[in-house]
Design a protein around this motif. Structure first.
Motif, PDB file in Angstrom:
ATOM      1  N   UNK A 123      -9.171  10.203   3.783  1.00 20.78           N
ATOM      2  CA  UNK A 123     -10.271  10.751   2.978  1.00 20.78           C
ATOM      3  C   UNK A 123     -10.869   9.675   2.072  1.00 20.78           C
ATOM      4  N   UNK A 124     -10.019   8.925   1.366  1.00 22.78           N
ATOM      5  CA  UNK A 124     -10.561   7.907   0.457  1.00 22.78           C
ATOM      6  C   UNK A 124     -11.287   6.807   1.218  1.00 22.78           C
ATOM      7  N   UNK A 125     -10.784   6.427   2.388  1.00 24.46           N
ATOM      8  CA  UNK A 125     -11.461   5.411   3.196  1.00 24.46           C
ATOM      9  C   UNK A 125     -12.797   5.938   3.705  1.00 24.46           C
ATOM     10  N   UNK A 126     -12.815   7.181   4.160  1.00 19.53           N
ATOM     11  CA  UNK A 126     -14.069   7.771   4.654  1.00 19.53           C
ATOM     12  C   UNK A 126     -15.105   7.849   3.538  1.00 19.53           C
ATOM     13  N   UNK A 128     -20.661  -1.775  11.883  1.00 21.18           N
ATOM     14  CA  UNK A 128     -19.541  -2.114  12.772  1.00 21.18           C
ATOM     15  C   UNK A 128     -18.250  -2.367  11.990  1.00 21.18           C
ATOM     16  N   UNK A 129     -18.354  -3.072  10.876  1.00 21.03           N
ATOM     17  CA  UNK A 129     -17.184  -3.344  10.042  1.00 21.03           C
ATOM     18  C   UNK A 129     -16.638  -2.043   9.453  1.00 21.03           C
ATOM     19  N   UNK A 130     -17.551  -1.183   8.993  1.00 17.50           N
ATOM     20  CA  UNK A 130     -17.128   0.113   8.433  1.00 17.50           C
ATOM     21  C   UNK A 130     -16.445   0.964   9.498  1.00 17.50           C
ATOM     22  N   UNK A 131     -16.996   0.971  10.690  1.00 17.35           N
ATOM     23  CA  UNK A 131     -16.405   1.745  11.787  1.00 17.35           C
ATOM     24  C   UNK A 131     -15.014   1.220  12.141  1.00 17.35           C
ATOM     25  N   UNK A 132     -14.876  -0.098  12.198  1.00 19.27           N
ATOM     26  CA  UNK A 132     -13.567  -0.693  12.480  1.00 19.27           C
ATOM     27  C   UNK A 132     -12.568  -0.322  11.382  1.00 19.27           C
ATOM     28  N   UNK A 133     -13.017  -0.344  10.139  1.00 18.04           N
ATOM     29  CA  UNK A 133     -12.157   0.015   9.013  1.00 18.04           C
ATOM     30  C   UNK A 133     -11.656   1.447   9.159  1.00 18.04           C
ATOM     31  N   UNK A 174      -7.326   5.269  10.604  1.00 15.28           N
ATOM     32  CA  UNK A 174      -6.906   6.450  11.381  1.00 15.28           C
ATOM     33  C   UNK A 174      -5.742   6.107  12.302  1.00 15.28           C
ATOM     34  N   UNK A 175      -5.824   4.991  13.004  1.00 17.45           N
ATOM     35  CA  UNK A 175      -4.734   4.603  13.906  1.00 17.45           C
ATOM     36  C   UNK A 175      -3.428   4.370  13.145  1.00 17.45           C
TER      37      UNK A 175
END
Length: 190
Positions: free
Chosen positions: A125-128, A146-151, A156-157
């Protein structure tokens, strides 16, 4: 058996508390470097340092009074959560999110799936929130989509695998206990 449980609790608390301490110190050093580069202020560093060290100090005090104290587990998770959220929401560098990864792995030592899920959900939640707000404001260390998506994917993984690891460790422990109990029954009957 009581002493074995106490020893495990002591070992677990020591590991997680020391990991939290090293991560907090690492984050403080990281922020000191950011101050040196002009990306953060000295006031920010002082405030962040206080925020990061208060729970660590509380953990050490609790550990010295009672190394098996369950409170230490909660001081680590809530104390680090507050520090982590503050760091992520005030970040000038997108890699700040990575500081949570070692603590997620270390927390699996408690072998408590409910605890891990609470920690993992908080991290997601905090990362999102940081990514969404960063995308709309350009702040919080946001670099690009792209960097945000990778983060987000990395978080999540890591959280999913920490929960799965905790679950498998619990099942393995239960199987080992069942095997020992079965062996003891066989040995007593002979």
């Amino acid at each position: 058996m009581e002493n074995k449980v106490d020893l495990r609790a002591r070992r677990n608390n020591s590991l997680v508390m020391n990991a939290h301490m090293l991560i907090a110190i690492s984050m403080i050093i990281f922020n000191a470097i950011q101050v040196g580069k002009g990306n953060q202020t000295v006031g920010y560093l002082i405030g962040f340092s206080i925020l990061a060290l208060i729970p660590v100090i509380a953990e050490v005090v609790s550990y010295r009074k009672n190394p098996e104290n369950k409170l230490i587990q909660h001081l680590v998770s809530y104390g680090f959560a507050i520090t982590y959220c503050f760091a992520v929401f005030t970040a000038t560098n997108h890699m700040v999110f990575a500081f949570v990864i070692p603590l997620i792995f270390v927390a699996t030592v408690y072998n408590d799936i409910k605890y891990i899920l609470k920690v993992d959900i908080g991290v997601i939640i905090s990362t999102a929130i940081a990514v969404i707000v960063g995308m709309s404001t350009g702040k919080m260390g946001y670099v690009n989509f792209d960097t945000a998506l990778a983060q987000v994917f990395i978080v999540i993984l890591v959280t999913v695998f920490s929960a799965l690891t905790s679950r498998v460790l619990r099942l393995n422990s239960e199987d080992q206990l069942a095997a020992v109990a079965k062996y003891c029954k066989c040995w007593r009957s002979n």
